[in-house]
Design an enzyme around this catalytic site. Structure first.
Site, PDB file in Angstrom:
ATOM      1  N   CYS A 181       0.812  -1.223   0.000  1.00  0.00           N
ATOM      2  CA  CYS A 181       0.000   0.000   0.000  1.00  0.00           C
ATOM      3  C   CYS A 181       0.841   1.268   0.000  1.00  0.00           C
ATOM      4  O   CYS A 181       1.905   1.320   0.605  1.00  0.00           O
ATOM      5  CB  CYS A 181      -0.885   0.037   1.234  1.00  0.00           C
ATOM      6  SG  CYS A 181      -1.865  -1.429   1.475  1.00  0.00           S
ATOM      7  N   ARG A 235       5.153   0.089  -5.877  1.00  0.00           N
ATOM      8  CA  ARG A 235       5.099  -0.672  -4.631  1.00  0.00           C
ATOM      9  C   ARG A 235       4.156  -1.873  -4.751  1.00  0.00           C
ATOM     10  O   ARG A 235       4.191  -2.774  -3.925  1.00  0.00           O
ATOM     11  CB  ARG A 235       4.611   0.232  -3.495  1.00  0.00           C
ATOM     12  CG  ARG A 235       5.549   1.385  -3.205  1.00  0.00           C
ATOM     13  CD  ARG A 235       4.940   2.361  -2.240  1.00  0.00           C
ATOM     14  NE  ARG A 235       4.834   1.816  -0.904  1.00  0.00           N
ATOM     15  CZ  ARG A 235       5.793   1.843   0.006  1.00  0.00           C
ATOM     16  NH1 ARG A 235       6.950   2.412  -0.281  1.00  0.00           N
ATOM     17  NH2 ARG A 235       5.613   1.335   1.197  1.00  0.00           N
ATOM     18  N   TRP A 264      -2.926  -2.832  -1.544  1.00  0.00           N
ATOM     19  CA  TRP A 264      -2.534  -4.197  -1.904  1.00  0.00           C
ATOM     20  C   TRP A 264      -3.282  -5.089  -0.935  1.00  0.00           C
ATOM     21  O   TRP A 264      -3.016  -5.075   0.268  1.00  0.00           O
ATOM     22  CB  TRP A 264      -1.021  -4.347  -1.756  1.00  0.00           C
ATOM     23  CG  TRP A 264      -0.465  -5.628  -2.299  1.00  0.00           C
ATOM     24  CD1 TRP A 264      -0.070  -5.858  -3.581  1.00  0.00           C
ATOM     25  CD2 TRP A 264      -0.228  -6.842  -1.569  1.00  0.00           C
ATOM     26  NE1 TRP A 264       0.382  -7.147  -3.703  1.00  0.00           N
ATOM     27  CE2 TRP A 264       0.304  -7.774  -2.479  1.00  0.00           C
ATOM     28  CE3 TRP A 264      -0.415  -7.229  -0.257  1.00  0.00           C
ATOM     29  CZ2 TRP A 264       0.653  -9.062  -2.120  1.00  0.00           C
ATOM     30  CZ3 TRP A 264      -0.067  -8.524   0.110  1.00  0.00           C
ATOM     31  CH2 TRP A 264       0.464  -9.418  -0.820  1.00  0.00           C
ATOM     32  N   ASN A 269      -1.678   1.810   5.639  1.00  0.00           N
ATOM     33  CA  ASN A 269      -0.753   0.817   5.104  1.00  0.00           C
ATOM     34  C   ASN A 269      -0.305  -0.041   6.273  1.00  0.00           C
ATOM     35  O   ASN A 269       0.223   0.481   7.249  1.00  0.00           O
ATOM     36  CB  ASN A 269       0.446   1.538   4.458  1.00  0.00           C
ATOM     37  CG  ASN A 269       1.562   0.578   4.063  1.00  0.00           C
ATOM     38  OD1 ASN A 269       1.384  -0.633   4.074  1.00  0.00           O
ATOM     39  ND2 ASN A 269       2.711   1.142   3.721  1.00  0.00           N
ATOM     40  N   GLY A 270      -0.532  -1.346   6.201  1.00  0.00           N
ATOM     41  CA  GLY A 270      -0.114  -2.226   7.293  1.00  0.00           C
ATOM     42  C   GLY A 270      -1.197  -3.249   7.573  1.00  0.00           C
ATOM     43  O   GLY A 270      -2.150  -3.391   6.811  1.00  0.00           O
ATOM     44  N   GLU A 282      17.755 -17.677  -8.330  1.00  0.00           N
ATOM     45  CA  GLU A 282      17.334 -16.302  -8.601  1.00  0.00           C
ATOM     46  C   GLU A 282      16.732 -16.193 -10.013  1.00  0.00           C
ATOM     47  O   GLU A 282      15.723 -15.519 -10.230  1.00  0.00           O
ATOM     48  CB  GLU A 282      18.532 -15.350  -8.420  1.00  0.00           C
ATOM     49  CG  GLU A 282      18.323 -13.905  -8.852  1.00  0.00           C
ATOM     50  CD  GLU A 282      17.145 -13.202  -8.164  1.00  0.00           C
ATOM     51  OE1 GLU A 282      16.588 -13.736  -7.197  1.00  0.00           O
ATOM     52  OE2 GLU A 282      16.772 -12.110  -8.643  1.00  0.00           O
ATOM     53  N   LYS A 292      12.982 -14.885 -10.920  1.00  0.00           N
ATOM     54  CA  LYS A 292      12.745 -13.758 -11.842  1.00  0.00           C
ATOM     55  C   LYS A 292      11.787 -14.166 -12.948  1.00  0.00           C
ATOM     56  O   LYS A 292      10.891 -13.432 -13.322  1.00  0.00           O
ATOM     57  CB  LYS A 292      14.102 -13.338 -12.416  1.00  0.00           C
ATOM     58  CG  LYS A 292      14.280 -11.898 -12.677  1.00  0.00           C
ATOM     59  CD  LYS A 292      14.785 -11.062 -11.531  1.00  0.00           C
ATOM     60  CE  LYS A 292      13.993 -11.126 -10.288  1.00  0.00           C
ATOM     61  NZ  LYS A 292      14.594 -10.503  -9.139  1.00  0.00           N
ATOM     62  N   GLU A 321       8.182 -14.552 -11.618  1.00  0.00           N
ATOM     63  CA  GLU A 321       7.630 -13.258 -11.188  1.00  0.00           C
ATOM     64  C   GLU A 321       7.049 -12.440 -12.335  1.00  0.00           C
ATOM     65  O   GLU A 321       5.976 -11.880 -12.215  1.00  0.00           O
ATOM     66  CB  GLU A 321       8.769 -12.389 -10.633  1.00  0.00           C
ATOM     67  CG  GLU A 321       8.972 -12.414  -9.177  1.00  0.00           C
ATOM     68  CD  GLU A 321      10.056 -11.432  -8.813  1.00  0.00           C
ATOM     69  OE1 GLU A 321       9.769 -10.521  -8.048  1.00  0.00           O
ATOM     70  OE2 GLU A 321      11.205 -11.559  -9.297  1.00  0.00           O
ATOM     71  N   HIS A 367      17.414 -37.383  -8.332  1.00  0.00           N
ATOM     72  CA  HIS A 367      16.761 -37.806  -7.092  1.00  0.00           C
ATOM     73  C   HIS A 367      15.276 -37.462  -7.091  1.00  0.00           C
ATOM     74  O   HIS A 367      14.666 -37.400  -6.034  1.00  0.00           O
ATOM     75  CB  HIS A 367      17.488 -37.196  -5.889  1.00  0.00           C
ATOM     76  CG  HIS A 367      18.922 -37.606  -5.833  1.00  0.00           C
ATOM     77  ND1 HIS A 367      19.314 -38.863  -5.425  1.00  0.00           N
ATOM     78  CD2 HIS A 367      20.054 -36.959  -6.205  1.00  0.00           C
ATOM     79  CE1 HIS A 367      20.628 -38.961  -5.522  1.00  0.00           C
ATOM     80  NE2 HIS A 367      21.096 -37.812  -6.000  1.00  0.00           N
ATOM     81  N   LYS A 425       6.499  -4.157  -4.257  1.00  0.00           N
ATOM     82  CA  LYS A 425       7.931  -3.882  -4.189  1.00  0.00           C
ATOM     83  C   LYS A 425       8.438  -3.979  -2.769  1.00  0.00           C
ATOM     84  O   LYS A 425       9.495  -4.527  -2.501  1.00  0.00           O
ATOM     85  CB  LYS A 425       8.198  -2.486  -4.756  1.00  0.00           C
ATOM     86  CG  LYS A 425       9.665  -2.090  -4.781  1.00  0.00           C
ATOM     87  CD  LYS A 425      10.403  -2.854  -5.837  1.00  0.00           C
ATOM     88  CE  LYS A 425      11.892  -2.608  -5.830  1.00  0.00           C
ATOM     89  NZ  LYS A 425      12.598  -3.710  -6.522  1.00  0.00           N
TER      90      LYS A 425
HETATM   91  C1  F6R Z   1      12.103 -10.265  -6.339  1.00  0.00           C
HETATM   92  C2  F6R Z   1      11.886  -9.294  -5.296  1.00  0.00           C
HETATM   93  C3  F6R Z   1      11.509  -9.790  -3.954  1.00  0.00           C
HETATM   94  C4  F6R Z   1      12.327  -9.049  -2.896  1.00  0.00           C
HETATM   95  C5  F6R Z   1      11.867  -9.466  -1.502  1.00  0.00           C
HETATM   96  C6  F6R Z   1      12.709  -8.826  -0.415  1.00  0.00           C
HETATM   97  O1  F6R Z   1      12.402  -9.648  -7.551  1.00  0.00           O
HETATM   98  O2  F6R Z   1      11.999  -8.127  -5.501  1.00  0.00           O
HETATM   99  O3  F6R Z   1      11.688 -11.160  -3.848  1.00  0.00           O
HETATM  100  O4  F6R Z   1      13.677  -9.358  -3.088  1.00  0.00           O
HETATM  101  O5  F6R Z   1      10.532  -9.086  -1.323  1.00  0.00           O
HETATM  102  O6  F6R Z   1      12.644  -7.447  -0.465  1.00  0.00           O
HETATM  103  P1  F6R Z   1      13.714  -6.537   0.248  1.00  0.00           P
HETATM  104  O7  F6R Z   1      15.032  -6.820  -0.382  1.00  0.00           O
HETATM  105  O8  F6R Z   1      13.244  -5.144   0.032  1.00  0.00           O
HETATM  106  O9  F6R Z   1      13.713  -6.941   1.700  1.00  0.00           O
END
Ligand code: F6R
Length: 593
Positions: free
Chosen positions: A2, A27, A73, A99-100, A470, A474, A477, A493, A588
């Site tokens: 949010c 965000r 959100w 927000n929260g 990773e 990506k 996502e 396995h 984000k």
């Molecule tokens: C993936 C991504 C998320 C963040 C995760 C942690 O592309 O952006 O997996 O890495 O939410 O966020 P931070 O680093 O802000 O604690």
């Protein structure tokens, strides 16, 4: 997650709120809304959907003396009109955005229901606004009613609140969710981060936990739930500028941010190494040397950087553990006597980490935060902070922050080892990155070949496995293609059952120790009809490899391999016509657990 905006008396109130919300889109959100107050009348516009939809709903000309806005959100209740913020109390006295997450909202809701309050939405937010009204109706001032309310809330909140009878004031309160006040030439602003305010405010104040108060055009009042903690506030400037957050000709932030990688590595080196000396705090280095365990905590992409960090420090003899923060928060296993915790977070606001930090504080062990966000909750809570200097990361999918995290961990390890040659290794990495960026069309071709597959698999061993994990995150996502990552040797396995004709398998090969073993794993999947794309390096290349990265020291290979992985996801998402910078369901800054 949010986002909140608010301001008073601003001539361009509508523009600030709408454009401010647009700048918070990164965000992550699924609904949006605004409320304007004019001569005791509050008008609210809200809907599930995008800011562009909200813009269509809010009249072009708005006469108002203050306004608040919100991107939601969904946590409690689906994204729909009723659950969208702002929410107004039963008698219409208070309107707020939140927000929260309020953990005890059900108990509070029941208490209010016994007092005759009714609720239209599924949200915890509607409980807050009515609780304020409840206390106000008992004869308290709005400020006291807010104080009384937040004393009763368990959980996290950043609030911006309009009171019907005070048309030129916005109340606020904050715990564990971010909130910043901006001071402009003629008025004050509120927002979840600097971005909405950059074009309006010159200086800023980051509201800290348990603070509440109000902003007016000329005045700011900041109180603390513990009066002993009340002190005068000081506003600071930010290095961020409107230009920093522009697309600068790129079609997407993600592409821009991938291609900032060489500059990010250079900035890390410039900030932590000078004149043949490391610039890390000696006390921190000493504590790291003395610690009998380094415990890494992180989430998502930052967790994948922590996996690399664990290998770095184990290689130089430290005992290391790496935990996903949301797991450690509930199962905090610490074996050593003298651990040092390393929390890694791009945003510095991740709720799972904030919860871990509360546990670490109770234990009294030293805490190092590695973050991109100066002044964030995690920065403020830690004993030592190392900033990533990656610049604002706006695309939801993290790219350059991972580069900065791995680069910084490599530098930190070099500082502990006294290895000044790392600068030469970094120069090679920067050249290697530029070379990959120049060849991105070749990676686009790979992306186009895999983008129609329902599932993809990533393989690697050692550091290449960390990159594979990773790469897989990506891809899922931003393309929504199902993907998984495995250490090459683990396939037989079980997971090999998933390999069938034309399934794409993308393999990373950077380490001579495991190159041959991984190649034989690839033969096994090829024999079952998989389409194999091998991303190797010059030293280990074979004729049919799909992409070959320049040579760098093996320990720095994730910095190159991950760029290839990021491009694969980016181009696949591009050709699938996905909303690359704002993938569905994602936020984000994950400020709720
Ligand atoms: C993936 C991504 C998320 C963040 C995760 C942690 O592309 O952006 O997996 O890495 O939410 O966020 P931070 O680093 O802000 O604690």
């Amino acid at each position: 997650m949010c986002g909140i905006v608010g301001t008073i008396g601003e001539k361009a109130l509508r523009t600030y709120l709408i454009e401010g919300l647009r700048s918070l889109e990164y965000r992550g959100y699924d609904s949006a809304g605004t409320s304007f107050i004019d001569q005791g009348k509050v008008t609210t516009y809200r809907l599930p959907g995008r800011i562009a939809d909200l813009e269509g709903l809010v009249p072009k000309e708005v006469t108002a003396s203050a306004g608040i806005g919100h991107t939601r959100w969904a946590t409690h209740g689906e994204p729909n009109f009723t659950n969208a913020h702002p929410h107004t109390s039963n008698r219409g006295l208070f309107t707020l955005v939140h927000n929260g997450v309020i953990d005890n909202f059900r108990i509070l809701k029941r208490k209010l229901e016994t007092q005759g309050f009714t609720f239209a939405s599924d949200t915890d937010t509607e409980v807050i606004v009515n609780l304020i009204e409840f206390h106000y109706l008992k004869g308290l001032t709005p400020l006291k009613a807010i104080q009384k309310t937040i004393e009763e809330l368990d959980g996290s909140y950043a609030l911006a609140i309009l009171f019907k009878e005070e048309n030129e004031r916005i109340y606020f309160a904050k715990l564990h969710s971010p909130l910043v006040i901006g001071k402009g030439e003629t008025t004050h602003y509120l927002a979840s981060d600097y971005l909405p305010m950059l074009a309006y405010a010159k200086t800023f104040y980051i509201v800290t936990d348990y603070q509440y108060g109000y902003i007016e055009q000329q005045d700011v009042v900041v109180k603390h739930l513990d009066p002993q903690e009340e002190k005068p506030i000081t506003f600071h400037e930010t290095e961020l500028t409107v230009d920093d957050i522009g697309l600068n000709g790129y079609p997407h932030y993600m592409l821009k941010e991938i291609e900032e990688s060489p500059e990010v590595v250079k900035r890390i080196a410039d900030n932590y190494f000078d004149d043949n000396h490391f610039l890390f705090d000696d006390v921190l280095l000493q504590k790291m040397k003395e610690a009998d365990q380094l415990i890494f905590l992180a989430c998502g992409t930052s967790y994948h950087a922590a996996m690399v960090g664990r290998r770095y420090f184990e290689e130089i003899g430290k005992t290391c553990r790496v935990y996903i923060a949301s797991e450690f928060a509930y199962y905090p296993e610490v074996k050593g006597e003298n651990p040092l915790f390393i929390v890694i977070s791009q945003s510095g606001e991740t709720a799972d980490l904030i919860r871990c930090v509360q546990l670490i504080k109770q234990r009294g062990n030293p805490l190092l935060t590695i973050t991109n966000t100066k002044g964030s909750s995690l920065d403020r809570a830690s004993d030592f902070t190392l900033l990533l200097y990656a610049g604002m990361e706006i695309a939801v999918a993290s790219t350059k922050a991972y580069i900065a995290q791995v680069g910084l961990l490599a530098l930190l390890r070099a500082a502990l080892m006294g290895n000044n040659d790392i600068l030469t290794d970094f120069i090679q990495v920067i050249a290697g990155m530029k070379n990959i960026i120049d060849s991105r069309d070749d990676i686009e071709t790979i992306a186009q070949q895999i983008m129609s597959a329902p599932s993809a698999f990533f393989l690697g061993r050692g550091l290449d496995y960390d990159v594979a994990v990773e790469a897989s995150l990506k891809l899922k996502e931003i393309t929504y293609i199902h993907s998984e990552a495995f250490p090459g040797g683990e396939l037989k396995h079980g997971p090999i059952a998933l390999i069938s004709k034309n399934v794409p398998v993308i393999a990373f090969i950077s380490d001579p120790i495991t190159a041959a073993a991984l190649r034989s794993n690839l033969e096994e999947v090829k024999a079952r009809g998989a389409l194999v794309y091998t991303i190797s390096n010059l030293a280990l290349a074979k004729e049919d490899d799909a992409f070959i990265t320049p040579n760098v020291k093996v320990y720095l290979s994730p910095l190159l391999k991950v760029i290839v992985a990021q491009y694969i996801s980016y181009f696949a998402a591009l050709h699938l016509n996905r909303d690359i910078d704002k993938p569905r369901n994602l936020a984000k800054s994950v400020t709720v657990e």
